[in-house]
Write a protein that holds these residues in place. Structure first.
Motif, PDB file in Angstrom:
ATOM      1  N   ALA A 378       0.836  -1.209   0.000  1.00  0.00           N
ATOM      2  CA  ALA A 378       0.000   0.000   0.000  1.00  0.00           C
ATOM      3  C   ALA A 378       0.867   1.254   0.000  1.00  0.00           C
ATOM      4  O   ALA A 378       0.568   2.233  -0.705  1.00  0.00           O
ATOM      5  CB  ALA A 378      -0.931  -0.009   1.214  1.00  0.00           C
ATOM      6  N   ARG A 381       2.536   1.858  -3.470  1.00  0.00           N
ATOM      7  CA  ARG A 381       1.624   2.340  -4.509  1.00  0.00           C
ATOM      8  C   ARG A 381       1.177   3.785  -4.286  1.00  0.00           C
ATOM      9  O   ARG A 381       0.917   4.505  -5.258  1.00  0.00           O
ATOM     10  CB  ARG A 381       0.401   1.426  -4.591  1.00  0.00           C
ATOM     11  CG  ARG A 381       0.730   0.025  -5.125  1.00  0.00           C
ATOM     12  CD  ARG A 381      -0.524  -0.806  -5.284  1.00  0.00           C
ATOM     13  NE  ARG A 381      -0.218  -2.098  -5.908  1.00  0.00           N
ATOM     14  CZ  ARG A 381      -1.124  -3.034  -6.176  1.00  0.00           C
ATOM     15  NH1 ARG A 381      -2.409  -2.810  -5.865  1.00  0.00           N
ATOM     16  NH2 ARG A 381      -0.772  -4.165  -6.733  1.00  0.00           N
ATOM     17  N   SER A 382       1.087   4.189  -3.030  1.00  0.00           N
ATOM     18  CA  SER A 382       0.552   5.529  -2.753  1.00  0.00           C
ATOM     19  C   SER A 382       1.597   6.515  -2.251  1.00  0.00           C
ATOM     20  O   SER A 382       1.360   7.725  -2.255  1.00  0.00           O
ATOM     21  CB  SER A 382      -0.570   5.430  -1.719  1.00  0.00           C
ATOM     22  OG  SER A 382      -0.054   5.022  -0.460  1.00  0.00           O
ATOM     23  N   SER A 384       2.387   6.746   0.814  1.00  0.00           N
ATOM     24  CA  SER A 384       1.951   7.168   2.139  1.00  0.00           C
ATOM     25  C   SER A 384       1.368   5.973   2.888  1.00  0.00           C
ATOM     26  O   SER A 384       0.841   5.039   2.277  1.00  0.00           O
ATOM     27  CB  SER A 384       0.894   8.267   2.029  1.00  0.00           C
ATOM     28  OG  SER A 384       0.272   8.523   3.287  1.00  0.00           O
ATOM     29  N   TYR A 385       1.468   6.026   4.225  1.00  0.00           N
ATOM     30  CA  TYR A 385       0.861   4.991   5.062  1.00  0.00           C
ATOM     31  C   TYR A 385      -0.568   5.348   5.476  1.00  0.00           C
ATOM     32  O   TYR A 385      -1.237   4.540   6.129  1.00  0.00           O
ATOM     33  CB  TYR A 385       1.690   4.785   6.332  1.00  0.00           C
ATOM     34  CG  TYR A 385       2.985   4.042   6.126  1.00  0.00           C
ATOM     35  CD1 TYR A 385       2.993   2.672   5.899  1.00  0.00           C
ATOM     36  CD2 TYR A 385       4.208   4.701   6.179  1.00  0.00           C
ATOM     37  CE1 TYR A 385       4.178   1.974   5.735  1.00  0.00           C
ATOM     38  CE2 TYR A 385       5.409   4.026   6.015  1.00  0.00           C
ATOM     39  CZ  TYR A 385       5.392   2.655   5.786  1.00  0.00           C
ATOM     40  OH  TYR A 385       6.567   1.972   5.615  1.00  0.00           O
ATOM     41  N   ASP A 386      -1.039   6.524   5.124  1.00  0.00           N
ATOM     42  CA  ASP A 386      -2.293   7.016   5.682  1.00  0.00           C
ATOM     43  C   ASP A 386      -3.488   6.115   5.366  1.00  0.00           C
ATOM     44  O   ASP A 386      -4.311   5.811   6.248  1.00  0.00           O
ATOM     45  CB  ASP A 386      -2.572   8.436   5.182  1.00  0.00           C
ATOM     46  CG  ASP A 386      -1.626   9.457   5.808  1.00  0.00           C
ATOM     47  OD1 ASP A 386      -0.823   9.065   6.678  1.00  0.00           O
ATOM     48  OD2 ASP A 386      -1.695  10.636   5.421  1.00  0.00           O
ATOM     49  N   ALA A 387      -3.621   5.700   4.117  1.00  0.00           N
ATOM     50  CA  ALA A 387      -4.764   4.862   3.734  1.00  0.00           C
ATOM     51  C   ALA A 387      -4.719   3.526   4.482  1.00  0.00           C
ATOM     52  O   ALA A 387      -5.747   3.038   4.985  1.00  0.00           O
ATOM     53  CB  ALA A 387      -4.776   4.632   2.224  1.00  0.00           C
TER      54      ALA A 387
END
Length: 416
Positions: A378, A381-382, A384-387
């Motif tokens: 995750a 791909r983004s 960031s760890y937020d999602a």
């Protein structure tokens, strides 16, 4: 004697007769995890000597995790049938043999992998399943606290063994470090196991001079009967979710910190909060389980790391926020392993404790192993760890709901 005095005397009697077993089991659990918690100390020397990558070195421990998923459920029925003592006495020699095999690895990476595959099998004989089965069978009124002390041995080992390994490696080399660990397991754990590792059936057999009673007369459910209950699947799913979220946060915590501008040393220092907090959480959880409703205790413990996820979303590098976040996560880590042993014995009895523990532990380990790489994907791909943190917070809400809706436990000393 008044009935209240009888109730008060029961825990005292359990501790008076059972504390040597608790101490033995705690040391057994500490050594059972020593090969895993010391892995970080061996990465540098092995990459330097053989040219293996960090991924290749640390892949060895993955075989142990996979082995737990498939082999612990197979060991459980054997422990139920022949008792903890016969398996546990094999534990220190088998574990020492596994460590010696690892110490002989190299220069081929495949020899390293083969040694770890062997360790996945040999370490079963010293696994927490064996030690908790013996303690759970001997303690009733103080079962939660007794199991907490046993499993707290893993927290103590996690604090001591890495430092000891690093010191031995620096002075004598990595092979000697593994061999000293092997010798210590034999010298420390085996004599105590010979003297004190006896479960309730062993004691009854010694008192009556009769062979071990069949499992059928021990109160509790069969594995098939446990499978048919909603409670079994609630416990398994709840612990798999909590273990997965905890390990994902733990494995990615230091990268989160350095991404926010901390140095590696600062991040490691904050991550060190996990050890003492999880140790204290284990003892507190055990104390509470003996006095309050297990579903309430579980739901409360597993709600706390929701705050960890929320605090780390959009993390800006504040060390106070980081410390609170990892401490909340550590509170759950101090409770989740204890719950496997306590809830398994409390809800399903001791008749097939090993088999039921093995399947719940396999579900726990599956979540523990799957979540960290999924969170890594995750992030890749983004950026960031937020999602991932938001999703994990939602999954913890599900785990809390599962815990809170578990039925009331059966009366003590009664067949579930």
């Amino acid at each position: 004697m008044q009935s209240a005095d009888i109730v008060e005397e029961a825990p005292r009697s359990e501790w008076r007769e059972g504390w040597p077993l608790v101490l033995t089991a705690a040391l057994g659990c500490a050594f059972a995890a020593s090969h895993a918690v010391t892995m970080g100390a061996f990465v540098g020397p092995l990459t330097g000597e053989f040219g293996w990558s960090r991924g290749e070195v640390t892949a060895g421990i993955s075989f142990g995790a996979l082995g737990s998923i498939f082999l612990v459920p197979a060991l459980g029925p054997i422990v139920d049938k022949i008792g903890a003592r016969k398996i546990g006495l094999l534990g220190p020699p088998a574990y020492a043999a596994g460590l010696l095999l690892i110490s002989l690895s190299g220069p081929s990476i495949y020899g390293w992998y083969a040694a770890w595959i062997a360790m996945a099998v040999l370490s079963l004989f010293i696994s927490p399943l064996v030690w908790t089965m013996a303690v759970a069978s001997r303690f009733e009124r103080s079962r939660g606290l007794a199991l907490a002390f046993v499993l707290a041995g893993m927290s103590v080992g996690a604090a001591i063994f890495p430092f000891a390994a690093a010191t031995l490696i620096e002075n004598f080399g990595w092979r000697v470090a593994y061999r000293v660990n092997a010798l210590a397991a034999l010298v420390v754990v085996l004599p105590l196991a010979l003297a004190f590792l006896r479960d309730a059936r062993d004691l009854r057999a010694a008192q009556t001079d009769q062979p071990l009673e069949p499992a059928a007369v021990v109160p509790g459910l069969s594995l098939r009967e446990a499978f048919r209950t909603r409670t079994f699947w609630q416990i398994l799913a709840m612990l798999a979710l909590v273990a997965g979220v905890y390990n994902a946060i733990y494995q990615h915590f230091q990268p989160m910190m350095t991404d926010a501008g901390m140095t590696a040393i600062e991040a490691a220092a904050i991550a060190g909060i996990i050890g003492p907090v999880s140790f204290a959480a284990r003892l507190l959880t055990g104390h509470l389980l003996d006095r309050f409703s297990p579903p309430l205790v579980a739901a409360s413990a597993f709600a706390i790391p929701i705050l960890s996820c929320l605090l780390l979303i959009g993390f800006d590098g504040d060390p106070v926020i980081a410390g609170i976040a990892i401490a909340c996560c550590a509170l759950a880590s101090g409770a989740e392993i204890d719950m496997i042993a306590y809830l398994g014995a409390r809800y399903f009895g001791m008749r097939n404790y090993g088999a039921i523990y093995g399947f719940i532990f396999a579900g726990h380990t599956l979540g523990w192993a799957l979540f960290p790489p999924l969170v890594g994907v995750a992030f890749d791909r983004s950026g960031s760890y937020d999602a991932a943190l938001m999703i994990m917070a939602v999954l913890l809400v599900v785990a809390v709901a599962l815990a809170a809706s578990i039925r009331k436990p059966p009366m003590r000393d009664a067949d579930p």
